[in-house]
Structures are given as C-alpha cells and as structure tokens.
Design a protein around this motif. Structure first.
Motif, PDB file in Angstrom:
ATOM      1  N   GLY A 561       0.804  -1.218   0.000  1.00  0.00           N
ATOM      2  CA  GLY A 561       0.000   0.000   0.000  1.00  0.00           C
ATOM      3  C   GLY A 561       0.830   1.257   0.000  1.00  0.00           C
ATOM      4  O   GLY A 561       0.412   2.292   0.510  1.00  0.00           O
ATOM      5  N   GLU A 846      -2.691  -6.686  -1.824  1.00  0.00           N
ATOM      6  CA  GLU A 846      -1.472  -6.597  -1.034  1.00  0.00           C
ATOM      7  C   GLU A 846      -1.825  -6.763   0.441  1.00  0.00           C
ATOM      8  O   GLU A 846      -2.947  -6.425   0.863  1.00  0.00           O
ATOM      9  N   THR A 848      -2.222  -5.899   4.257  1.00  0.00           N
ATOM     10  CA  THR A 848      -2.490  -4.644   4.962  1.00  0.00           C
ATOM     11  C   THR A 848      -1.949  -4.763   6.389  1.00  0.00           C
ATOM     12  O   THR A 848      -1.757  -5.872   6.909  1.00  0.00           O
ATOM     13  N   GLU A 850      -3.504  -4.292   9.061  1.00  0.00           N
ATOM     14  CA  GLU A 850      -4.509  -4.974   9.871  1.00  0.00           C
ATOM     15  C   GLU A 850      -4.453  -6.486   9.653  1.00  0.00           C
ATOM     16  O   GLU A 850      -4.541  -7.276  10.615  1.00  0.00           O
ATOM     17  N   GLU A 858      -3.940 -12.435   3.353  1.00  0.00           N
ATOM     18  CA  GLU A 858      -5.013 -11.784   2.600  1.00  0.00           C
ATOM     19  C   GLU A 858      -4.986 -12.114   1.113  1.00  0.00           C
ATOM     20  O   GLU A 858      -6.021 -12.097   0.442  1.00  0.00           O
TER      21      GLU A 858
END
Length: 876
Positions: A561, A846, A848, A850, A858
């Motif tokens: 990100g 991508e 994250t 979190e 993910e």
C-alpha cells in the motif's frame, strides 16, 4: 612620395607577414561561440577563419557538409601547423574536431575542398562549445574503450594467438589521456592496434572505403581481350570485366577465347588493374568474369577459399559454467566451387597487383589445383570486406579485422608464389616471369595436405584477484570490460533508460576519481544498476559490505500500500522488549525518512521494476556493524508514533530473509480447493501433490518465492492447451558475418525461438487455477507463470512480480569481482514484454497492516474468494 603611398606599402607589408592572412585566399572571418557560418565553396577556394583561444582551452568545432568533402587545417598563432585532417570523409554529414590549445593567441582554421559533387558545395561551420579537460580526456578514453572492446570480441587473432590485449589497453590509456590534438590521438590508437601485428587493423584519418587508383586518360582504343605469346594465351581479365560491366560481352567473345585456349599450351590470367582507367567500376563484375573463364582450362570441381569469423550465442560466462547454451566459436562460411569442363587441363599462372580486387576465393582455389599466383609491382592487400571501419571522434577512423581467409586446404596461410618489383615490371619482363612460372607448373597437381586451423585459446578473462584496489588503468579496464560485454550481449539494452553510449562517458571520470577499495566497489555496484536488470548482481564486495556493516535486527520488512511495514519478527524477544508488532509502519530509520533511505541506498543494486527495487532495499534498510544500534520511528495500530532502539546482532543475510511458510507444502484447504506451495514443493513431492489435488474444483499455486521445480514437472497434468507458445526467447547472436557498428546500435541481434506447451497424454487437471504472485517471484518463477498463462485458464492474484527473466551470465573484473546480468531476452508467448514489467495480477491484492496484525494471508483469502465466485457462476 605621399603619405598615402607609404601607408599602402605598410599595409601590404602587414598583410604579407600576418599568419592569418594570405594573398589569393579568402579574407579571414572570426569564429564565435554558437554563431554558425554557412557558406558556399568552389573547387579552388580556401576559406580561412580565425579562432581566438586562451592556453589550454579546448574548442569543439562542428562542420556540416552538403555536397563537398573538406580538409581542415589548424595552425598555431605563429603560423606553424598544429594538425591537418586532409583525407576523404565523405561529402555529406557532420564531423567534430577538438583540440587543446597549447598557447594563447589567434589560431588559423583553413577549409578547402577535397572533392565536390557539383560545381559548388555548401557547408556550415560553428564553434559548438568549449570542453573542460576532463570532458576532453573522457571523450578520448570512451573512444579507446569502444575500439578496444570491438577488437576484443571480434578480431579473429585474439581467439588463438598469444596477445595480451589487457596489457595493450593498460599501456594505451596514459597515451590517450596525454593526447592533445587529433594527430596525437590517432598515434596513440595506432600504437594500441600495433599489438595485433595485423596490417588490415589500423588507424586511419579516413576509411579505405574506395581504393585509390592512378588517374589515367581513357583510351579510345579498345584493349585486346587476349594475345598469344610462345603458344601461351594471355587473357586480359579487366578488359573482359569491362565488357561484362557494359553488357557488351557476347557469345562470340566467349567462343573465340575458348577456341584460343584449346590451341594453347598454357594460360596466363592477367588480373593487373594498375593500367586500367577507372578500375573501381569493375569491382563487382570482376569476380564473376574470372569464375566464368576458369571452366575453360581446368577439369573437375575446384573448391574455392572462404572466410571465418568469431561468433557468439550469448556471452560465455567467465566464472563457472553458467547456462550451457552460451558460447563462442568460429563460423566458417560455406565455400563455393567452380566446375571445370576442360577435357585437357592446362597449366595456369595468375598475375595480380596492388589494385587487383580481392578475389582470394578464386585465387586460392586455383592455387590448390596447381596454378601459380604472381604479384607485380605493389602487393595486393586484403579486401576491406574483411574489416569494419569505425568512425571515432576528430574524423579518425579505425579499421578492425572481423574475418580471416581460409584456403580450400583449411589453412590460413595464403601466399603468392612469386613477386616482381615495380622497377622490373616492363611488359616483356612480366610475360617472361609468368611463362617461367607456367612452365614449372604441372597441369593438375594434388590438393595440398590440409594444415589444421589454429586451435582456440582459453578466452577467460583474468580476474587480477590480488588487486584489492586496482590502479586507475585497471579500474578503467573493469569499466571497459563491463560496458563492452553488455553493449554486445545484454539483450535488454533497448529497455535501458539512459543511452548506453552515455553510460560509458558518465563512469570514466567516476572510476578515475576512486580513492580506495570501498569507492571502487561502490562504483562497480552503481555501474551495474544502469542495466536496470534485477539479475545484475555484483559480488564479492567484502570491503563495501564491511564498511556498511553486515548485521541487522531480526525483522522482516515488506512494502504494501505504498508503505514499509514490519511483516514478521523472527526473534520473539524483540517484540517482548520493544513492543514492536507485525503490521507496524516504519516511518524513519536513524532519523531519516524511509523514502529518503530508499532514494539513496547504502549498497546500490540493479532493479528491473520499482517493486524489485523496494524488495532489494529491505535488505539494506536496517543493516550496520555488529552490535551497533538502529533507531526506528514506528506507527502502531492506533496510529500513534513512537521510537524504538534495536541492536544489530545477526548477519543480515540471515536476519532479514523471510522464514518459509509454515502451512503444508500441498494440501486440500478447508474450502475444498487444492493448494501447492511452489516455493517449497520439491520434485519428489510433485506426484503425491498431484494425486492429492486432482479431484478438487479449484487449485491455488503459491508462487510468492522462487520455485524448486520448473514447468516440465507441471506440464504433464496442467497443459490443457497443447502446442501453444508460452515464451519467446531471443539469445544474443553476434558474428563478424553481419557485424553491426556498436557505436550506434540499440538492439542486440538475437536468435529467436519459442517454447511451447508440450503435447501430453496424461490426465489433465480440469479445475480452475489461481496463481499467487508478488515481488518475490523472479526469473524461474516468472517463467513458470508464462507457462501457466498459456497452458491453462489462469488467474494471477497478488502484486506484480520482479520483472527479470532469462538465464544469467557473468563477467569478471580486476579485484576478483564478478558482475552478473541477464543473458537472454524472454517475452510472453504472444510477444508481450516481460522484462521491466513483470507478471501483472488480474486481481491486485497486497497485505495490509490490519491483516498482518491478525496473522491473515489476505492474498490467499482473495484467491479462495475468487474461486468461490467463479464456481458459483459455473453452478448457476
């Protein structure tokens, strides 16, 4: 007498004694910076210009010619000549002339025509710029480096003769640096080429593209085509070639010559061109006419001579064996033949001179059958077709041999049997000379025993390992080795952002300025980055690594990100003592923002794409000396920033390498889809893995890493589409047979072929296929992606791959340092570019912060979701 009379006399005196003025020439015009002068010039004119210079100034003069070839003479302020460029360069185009002014004063620049295409020609002359001494020396050294590299790779003698070409360069560098005008530069280059002891490879002020012939009046009397002396027929080959060129050679001419041959005891082929008016017009018709005459007096098949040259399929690796497909060899062009039709062969003598076109194939073929070759007056040189002419700066040309002649017996040693000096070359003496040789020649002799061609030497470059910090000359040797190897053999040169010629001039002063081993190694690393190729790795760099430090805390970083975050903590104690958690954003290192750190990497490394560059720099971001401390500015899950301090305790090569995934290498996921981790799957595990997932409706192939298998292990059960091109491969192909001037070459010639999905009869997997990718996928991983996209209906999920494919090769430079680069070009099967692009995901996902904090994968989750969506639609 009047004052006016005395004034006129004094003015005439000044004109006569001023070195910048000459009666009968054009008036002097001053040259000013960026003020071009455009003029017309006729045959007998001389245009004179003045150029005011300070001592050690280096003017750059640009001359653009339109229909006129011009000589340039530059004289010192006292009228003595400094240098002259007075050989033909062509009537069109632009030429640059530079020189260092040895003293302050007004210099004289003269232009006069060498040739005109019409009554008057036009030109534009301008003082383009003033070079610094560093720029002047750099330009000269760049020309030296390019010339040295062309000889290194293409001059045939270096492949088998004991010539220390490195040493020749080391000795030439100081001489080239000391050159202060075109004449001195030419002499320095000439001494370099003398090391080859090859008259065809030499430095010129102009190329020998058009032979110089004596001018003669054209006679209205048609020369005799043949004559008989003592029952031996003398055939005038240039006269026959002239008729052939004019298309007036008839069947009656040929019949008459055949009849004369039938009555003769021997044949003398007069191939001398010195007495021929305008012989250059016959350069192309002459070889054909002589081959058409030979069958009339020889019997059986006559093999002709040929040429051989050095050839390369890729750059042969200098360290290790590397990719077995790369290699160097000699290429011998297939020789022609002439079929003799004579019932009774005759003895033959051939007369040649310095102006005879190079008809070596025919001459060597005749010689192999027993004919005698005799030279008269001046010796015939080799054809310029055996060499390549390079235009260097200051109007200097260099001829470099790119092929050598091979006789029908397989020998390189073609020599005429006799020579008659010019002072003894009256017609009567020449005929007697030819007849004497003719009488000593049997009608048909056996072919000479083939002498073996010289074997090739070991062409591995010396590494000079003991030179921990090479001196300036050897540092330039390192640069010239790398630049020339990649200039000829780097297949992706057309994708490099900087013109490759400018890379050489950029790095010459940088290598010269190195003060120690660390600076030398850093400059080598920075040089490799200009390839913008993730395969371009430089090693070992111990001095630089020791200087930068080879230790780091055990943290795994990644970019997602647009941010740098902590992906994993290999040492649990770090988390316990500092509170660092996976998913924390890294904002700064030792007070320097991470984006600034990325922009100025500690240890430069080449990268094909931005994602590859970031992946490289993760290994440098936290490195330092053992037990030193690194301060990190972090942002946690609550967004608050904090600073923590860590100790570099572990070698960086271990500390920052991601741990293998802990999930099973292959399995059926709870979702019912098959999963194969190709980063860990071994050949022995392929068959059990196939059995485990064959009945699933969807398959996830994890390629976020470097595979242990290649496409052949998967092709038997994933090649749903058979015989489809999945990779277009081009291996660099360089050979003297079609040598291209590397000064301006952009693309590297290549031997192109396709890899196709194999025709298999095994049971094919019928489910949907998804491939997980990210920047960790490089080279073999990307090649596997190419296969999968062609073999089956695949969906790529994740982030773009590194963008570097093609087996690597390497070279070695002083200091025992190895420099690697991609050795072949690889494209998608349909021709789309892969290098510097990478495999692009169909669905971009991508990690994250979190997701990392929660321990989720993910990208894998997105793959499962995609398959669910596909199969749901399929069920409907």
């Amino acid at each position: 007498m009047s004052k006016l009379f005395f004034g006129l006399v004094f003015m005439l005196y000044l004109i006569g004694t001023n070195p910048l003025t000459s009666l009968g020439h054009e008036a002097v015009a001053p040259l000013k910076l960026n003020a071009p002068i455009e003029r017309e010039i006729s045959e007998k004119q001389t245009h004179i210009y003045s150029l005011e210079l300070q001592a050690k100034q280096i003017p750059s003069l640009r001359l653009k010619k339109n229909g006129v070839d011009l000589a340039i003479t530059v004289s010192l302020p006292d009228g003595k000549p400094l240098f002259a460029l007075d050989s033909p360069h062509g009537s069109y185009g632009e030429a640059q002339t530079t020189f260092l002014a040895p003293q302050t004063g007004i210099y004289r620049v003269e232009l006069h025509p060498l040739s005109l295409n019409k009554a008057n020609g036009h030109y534009a002359l301008r003082l383009d710029s003033f070079l610094s001494e560093s720029e002047y020396v750099t330009a000269h050294l760049a020309e030296l480096g390019r010339l040295w590299g062309a000889v290194k790779f293409f001059h045939p003698h270096l492949a088998y003769k004991n010539i220390d070409w490195d040493d020749a360069l080391i000795k030439a560098i100081p001489e080239v640096k000391a050159a202060r005008n075109p004449q001195e530069f030419k002499q320095a280059l000439g001494r370099l080429l003398q090391k080859l002891d090859d008259p065809l490879t030499r430095v010129l002020v102009a190329p020998d593209v058009e032979p110089s012939f004596p001018t003669q009046e054209t006679s209205e009397t048609t020369p005799a085509l043949y004559r008989t002396v003592n029952e031996n027929l003398i055939v005038n080959l240039p006269a026959l070639a002239d008729l052939f060129q004019k298309r007036t050679l008839t069947a009656e001419h040929r019949t008459a010559i055949a009849a004369e041959i039938a009555k003769s005891k021997g044949v003398i082929l007069d191939c001398r061109f010195s007495p021929v008016p305008n012989p250059q017009n016959l350069q192309y018709s002459f070889p054909e006419i002589i081959k058409s005459i030979i069958p009339l007096f020889v019997k059986g098949e006559i093999p002709l001579g040929t040429i051989r040259c050095r050839s390369y399929e890729g750059y042969p690796p200098q360290v290790g064996t590397g990719f077995e497909g790369y290699g160097a060899s000699f290429t011998t062009k297939e020789s022609g033949t002439v079929m003799g039709k004579a019932e009774k062969p005759l003895p033959v003598t051939v007369l040649i001179d310095g102006q005879t076109p190079d008809i070596f194939p025919v001459l060597s073929g005749l010689q192999a059958t027993g004919a005698k070759i005799l030279e008269v007056g001046t010796k015939m040189g080799e054809s310029e077709n055996s060499s390549h002419s390079f235009l260097l700066m200051d109007g200097i040309w260099a001829n470099v041999r790119i092929s050598e002649r091979v006789t029908p017996s397989g020998s390189l040693n073609f020599q005429p049997e006799g020579f008659l000096p010019a002072q003894e070359s009256s017609d009567e003496t020449i005929v007697a000379f030819a007849q004497k040789a003719l009488n000593q020649t049997p009608p048909q002799s056996a072919l000479p025993t083939a002498s073996p061609l010289p074997p090739a030497r070991n062409l591995k470059d010396r590494a000079y390992e003991t030179m921990t910090f090479p001196d300036e000359n050897y540092r330039l040797l390192a640069l010239f080795r790398f630049w020339n190897a990649t200039n000829y053999f780097f297949p992706y040169k057309h994708l490099v952002e900087s013109p490759w010629k400018t890379v050489l001039t950029e790095f010459i002063p940088r290598f010269m300025a190195n003060q120690n081993q660390i600076e030398y190694q850093r400059t080598l690393a920075e040089l490799s980055t200009r390839l913008q190729d993730s395969h371009s790795v430089v090693y070992p760099m111990k001095a630089l690594d020791d200087h930068l430090g080879e230790f780091a805390p055990e943290l795994i970083l990644r970019r997602a990100g647009g941010k740098v975050l902590i992906e994993a903590i290999k040492d649990p104690q770090i988390g316990q003592t500092t509170g660092i958690e996976p998913g924390d954003l890294v904002l700064a290192v030792d007070g320097v923002p991470v984006e600034v750190k990325f922009a100025t990497p500690l240890k430069p490394r080449a990268a094909s794409t931005p994602q590859a560059a970031y992946w490289n720099e993760h290994f440098n971001l936290l490195r330092g000396t053992k037990d030193s401390r690194v301060r990190l500015k972090l942002a946690g899950k609550n967004g608050q920033t904090r600073e923590v301090e860590l100790v570099r305790t572990t070698p960086a090569s271990q500390a920052m390498v991601p741990q293998p995934r802990q999930t099973p290498v292959f399995q059926v996921l709870p979702s019912g889809y098959g999963y194969l981790d190709l980063d860990r799957l071994t050949r022995d595990e392929v068959e059990p893995a196939r059995t485990a997932i064959m009945e699933t409706s969807g398959l996830i192939l994890d390629l976020r890493g470097y595979p242990h298998i290649n496409y052949t292990e998967l092709s038997s059960w994933l090649s749903r589409k058979k015989g489809v091109p999945f990779a277009q491969i081009s291996r660099p192909l360089q050979t003297g047979l079609f040598f291209s001037d590397e000064f301006y070459q952009v693309d590297t010639p290549g031997l192109t072929y396709f890899q196709k999905t194999p025709n298999r009869t095994d049971r094919i997997y019928q489910g949907k296929v998804v491939v997980l990718i990210n920047e960790n996928a490089i080279s073999a991983a990307e090649h596997l992606c190419l296969f999968l996209e062609a073999a089956t209906d695949v969906t790529f999920i994740g982030s773009p791959t590194s963008g570097a494919d093609g087996n690597v090769t390497n070279l070695v430079v002083p200091g025992g340092i190895v420099m690697m680069f991609s050795g072949m070009e690889v494209r998608h099967g349909d021709g789309r570019q892969l290098q510097r692009v990478g495999i692009q995901p169909h669905i971009k996902v991508e990690p994250t912060p979190e997701g990392i904090r929660a321990g989720r994968d993910e990208v894998l989750e997105a793959a499962v979701k995609h398959l669910d969506s596909l199969l749901k639609k399929q069920r409907k």
